[in-house]
Design an enzyme around this catalytic site. Sequence first.
Site, short mmCIF file in Angstrom:
data_model
loop_
_atom_site.label_atom_id
_atom_site.label_comp_id
_atom_site.label_asym_id
_atom_site.label_seq_id
_atom_site.Cartn_x
_atom_site.Cartn_y
_atom_site.Cartn_z
N CYS A 42 74.43 46.88 30.52
CA CYS A 42 74.11 45.64 29.82
C CYS A 42 73.07 44.78 30.54
CB CYS A 42 75.37 44.82 29.56
SG CYS A 42 76.05 44.01 31.02
N CYS A 45 74.13 41.82 35.26
CA CYS A 45 74.26 41.67 36.71
C CYS A 45 72.98 42.08 37.44
CB CYS A 45 75.44 42.50 37.22
SG CYS A 45 75.24 44.27 36.95
N CYS A 67 76.48 45.91 39.52
CA CYS A 67 77.77 46.56 39.31
C CYS A 67 77.75 48.03 39.69
CB CYS A 67 78.23 46.39 37.86
SG CYS A 67 77.24 47.30 36.67
N CYS A 107 74.31 31.52 24.53
CA CYS A 107 75.54 31.39 25.34
C CYS A 107 75.21 31.35 26.82
CB CYS A 107 76.51 32.52 25.02
SG CYS A 107 76.19 34.08 25.88
N THR A 260 74.16 56.22 39.94
CA THR A 260 74.27 56.16 38.48
C THR A 260 75.18 57.24 37.92
OG1 THR A 260 72.27 57.51 38.28
CG2 THR A 260 72.00 55.12 38.23
N ALA A 336 67.21 55.40 29.53
CA ALA A 336 67.92 54.29 30.18
C ALA A 336 67.08 53.01 30.14
CB ALA A 336 68.29 54.67 31.61
N GLY A 1061 80.85 23.88 12.79
CA GLY A 1061 81.03 23.08 13.99
C GLY A 1061 80.22 21.80 13.98
N GLU A 1239 76.37 31.73 10.18
CA GLU A 1239 76.99 32.88 9.52
C GLU A 1239 76.02 33.58 8.57
OE1 GLU A 1239 80.84 33.34 9.74
OE2 GLU A 1239 80.11 32.40 11.56
#
EC number: 1.2.3.1
Length: 1318
Positions: A42, A45, A67, A107, A260, A336, A1061, A1239
């Site tokens: 992802c 990190c 990670c 986020c 890996t 990758a 919201g 939405e």
Amino acid sequence: VSHSGIFSPENDSLQPGSFFSLTPFLPVHLTGTKYSCGSGGCGACTVMVSRYDPKTKKIHHYPVTACLVPICSLHGAAVTTVEGVGSMKTRLHPVQERLAKCHGTQCGFCSPGMVMSIYTLLRNHPEPTPEQITEALGGNLCRCTGYRPIVESGKTFCAESTVCQMKGSGKCCMDQEEKSFTSRQEKMCTKLYNEDEFQPFDPTQEPVFPPELIRMAEDPNKRRLTFRGKRTTWITPVNLNDLLELKTSFPEAPIIMGNTAVGPSIKFRDEFHPVFISPLGLQELYFVDSTDDGVTIGAGYSLAQLNDALHFIVSEQPKEKTKTYHALLKHLRTLAGAQIRNMAVCSLVSYKIRLCQSSFRDGFGTMRIVLTAAQSFSLIEGKRQIPLDGRFLEKSPEANLKSEETVLSVYILHSTQWHFVSGLRIAQRQENAFAIVNAGMSVKFEDGTDTIKELQMFYGSVGPTVVSASKTCQQLIGRKWNDQMLSDACRLVLDEIYIPPDAEGGMVEYRRTLIISLLFKFYLKVRRGLNKMDPHKFPDIPEKFVSALEDFPIETPQGIQMFQCVDPHQPPQDPVGHPVMHQSAIKHTTGEAVFVDDMPPISQELFLAVVTSTRAHAKIILIDTSAALALPGVVDVITAEDVPGDNSYQGEIFYAQNEVICVGQIVCTVAADTYAHAKEAAKKVRIVYEDLEPRIITIEQALEHNSFLSAEKKIEQGDVEQAFKYVDQIIEGKVHVEGQEHFYMETQTILAIPQEEDKEMVCTYVTLGTYLFQEYVAAALNIPRNRIACHTKRAGGAFGGKVSKPALLGAVSAVAAKKTGRPIRFILERGDDMLITAGRHPLLGKYKIGFMNNGVIKAADIEYYINGGCSPDESELVMEFMVLRSENAYYIPNFRCRGRPCKTNLPSNTAFRGFGFPQGIVVGEAYITAVASQCDLTPEQVKEINMYKRTSRTAHKQTFNPEPLRRCWKECLEKSSFSARKLALGCPQPLQSGEAAALVHIYLDGSVLVSHSGCELGQGLHTKMIQVASRELNIPESYIHLSETNTTTVSNATFTAGSMGADINGKAVQNACQILKARLEPVIRKNPRGTWEAWISEAYKESISLSTTGYFKGYQTNMDWKKGEGNAFPYFVYGASCSEVEVDCLTGAHKLLRTDIFMDAAFSINPAVDIGQIEGAFVQGMGFYTIEELKYSPEGVLYSRGPDDYKIPTVTEIPEEFNVTLVRSQNPIAIYSSKGLGEAGMFLGSSVLFAIYDAVAAARRERGLTKTFTLSSPATPELIRMTCVDQFTDMVSILAWRIPWTETSKLQSIGSQRVRHD
């Protein structure tokens, strides 16, 4: 590192495999590097590693995932985390500033990783190209933004212009057909940020590489380096001889370079090795030697370094010698992400070279085998050459890698004039995905002829090993390269390569089809190459096949965002309507935004690990915890017997008791001093089951057993049965829409802290609904809700997945905290999160449609069945909304829709963005398309014919005004080049409702603190609330602070969901501010020229309260399900989108070329936030309808439990041209006439699905297949390819592939191989 060269990591027990991972060794105060997936998939990190090369005297910077990168491998390297790039406390780096100001964060959980990827690129290329930006971000996932603003922030560093241009004309892509904009009264703006505000980027001001590391690298007296842990030893040899001695002493020890391969095996498959050998940095493994015949590359080169070396070789050598290198480079581009390519090595040394003899999913293995003439290995006795051919794959003694050997180098032969090489692969997505099938093929001809002299074909992912079609190749030697040879080759290779029906990974027919489809592509490429060499002797391929040779390019996305400009008469201080940056954006990009797992350790805290059911439906005979309790660090095991209150609340079970009802149900939890100890102990808990019947997994099985979670929901108008008697045609069909994983970047995380007095409990967690969390915890602990304080500062994404699930998990953790009397930190690993929390409901939709020959639909009977899972959760509500929205934009006078949620033995599916609408409406679009096919009309014509045209009443008797919808439709027709392309769809998206409260304090210095009932999930809710407070109080935004959401300031808060919201909380904040403003009016009238601070001081002196609550009771809605009617929604959101795709009919791959979105925003409070929500929702929807695929076993076991197996869109999947326009309308019911938009954009992603459908239909028509077909969702490469029926798909069937195949029939049956469509 001590002078002796031996280092013992004190925290070797942090987590399984922590001896390797950098993440747990980062200092506690450095929380910017986020842990999300644990497998390097992802990019959250990402950190930068810098090394000094004593050979070249240069410093090399490259990104890695913390990670995976082994901590011990970083000896002598400098590691830079996001904190080292810049911070709010020191100096903000331009990368961080621009990512924030370009609105590239929502986020914020992925933002530090994005910063590090771009920053590392700039350290190597201060003026990158747009292509380099896109490539650098290929290994970073974002679930919120849709990537476009992230790429745009990176493009601000490019030397060339990044202004949107169309086809090189220099004109704006939106300048065409300007009529609809220039005729408007309002002015439209296109800039969401001001580049003049950016600080300049000066690459000379970056931190200096530590001089001590240079001295260390150049030290001539290096010694063997040893790291000793409690169970493991890591050894770094000093030279090649030392490496060989170690391999002799420890022949089974894996050689670690980038980790890996070994790292994931340790973490996810419990692989254990007592000794690891890492020759990372060994100079003998890092070299490139060129000869007249080929090139030798050191085994230590990473894939990224190999890529650079090959580019250099290509630039130096004649074209005819570089065919192999071009083929390798093509593979490397999509293999990758940048982080993994910088960690994995070109030879994969001895560990992965043995995997080559077992399985290859990355696609590079088959390429290396077919392209590499030999590899050079060094051992104690000397060196030897091992050719990578069939003997190697068969593990022949003379060609097998021995345990004491290691790889020294890789040798690649130059290609020759009559030599053709190709590497082909197909994966679920274009970049950073394992291959479904990959192939490496090579053919050499007798000089001047098309007679085959040598032929090699290798396939990966079609069996337990890389497979060589050696028998096929041998039989084709001496044959001419013509259509008859191809026909024979296809039959031979299918005979030779057998994929059993129960093969791992499934997709057997698809993979067999790909075997010959890829062979056909290679055949065409070689024929084209021969033609270019001698056009007179070798005829060219037919024009209709040319597109099959072209790979989908990876283009840097561009586009334009249009929104209404702010009224020039609006006060400059008023931020409403302006594209204001997210209030936490800078903190996101610096890593200073605090998420739950970033909170510092609490004294005596324990970590919680779950033990989940391995059976779908079974009786629990025994739970044996003795072995777990005996392990060091374990404090307790918590079961259902330890729940002081209700263990089953509102149908949700906290801890399984007596029986389990799905795989993944929590049976017990283990509390220990470290997560590693808790996880290890969880594996020792022994549970004895006795299977129970029935075991219900699918919707069809639930229907068979009459298994449902709630009663039927129905809406109806007209007389459906009677109408069917008077129509020209009736069609029936069914549609499957599969589920979707939320894949929020921050997994479910809870911190439960028991207090010493009054049974109080303080919980910090990520959620969309604080009151539900409080309610569940109170029920589990059997205490009043006023004893439970719940805090939510921000969530790293949610998308509906943090509505009800955190409440259940909160009860689980609170019970553990209660029993142990100690704080509990409960963080789900990605795999556990995906297993336990489930996601979007799969749907089975059935339809019966009656219509006239002119396309007018007279009657529709719709049935919905969703897979709710094992408990109620939100399934009934999802079904209600699905039924209520079932009409979409179409008026059908006789309409009936019925739906029921099915109860199965799967984890309970839950709320997800769109709340049933994205699934249900696919059924409507499917029957619209079917009607169009029967009437010989286009789907757009049928849509236009049946679309609502005037204010009417819906099937549930709510008044509906379609004018904004038709305006979006019209805008989309005019501005998306519809006449040259095609239109997608229009949709009315209803808004949900709820109540909200706010608390506003004004302090004596004039600063304002705002609290409200909504949760910040990345959707910019807090940012909008600050804008509202700023307008209402008439003060600058800088005066206002919004810290967190908690139950001690605002109680009984409703969910932050359904795009409501800002609507409801904005009204509550507005109410509170207006109350305070009214209190201040007398003071202001006395001193109208005073300052805000003076007014506040005076008000305080006059004993005027400067604190108040605000409240909004919510929109008044109602729905009577007994009558099937009511005003279910306060208002509707409308949108239309047009998408253009290109489909490769031979592989099933597709490319999204362009998308135009027109969304009815009414008046946008913050265009940057709203456009970001629309783009993010569209890309999430696009993933749902195309590449995101959840796979379960027949026993109910989820296979897709991480980024390796579940693919969400990356930056390469978004439209090459991405245009969004906010269409103006009126919505007086909402605050400032705005609308909730988060939405609605989700379903607009289905325009990609329907574009694919059109493309597939066009391909089928070319092949004489005119019968209507149903393309279910998701339209994966497998589904697309197998629907594009041709002679290749026929060949893989049991009998048809044996039918003789003539050259003529082959050419006629293939048709056009690449189809572009909307």
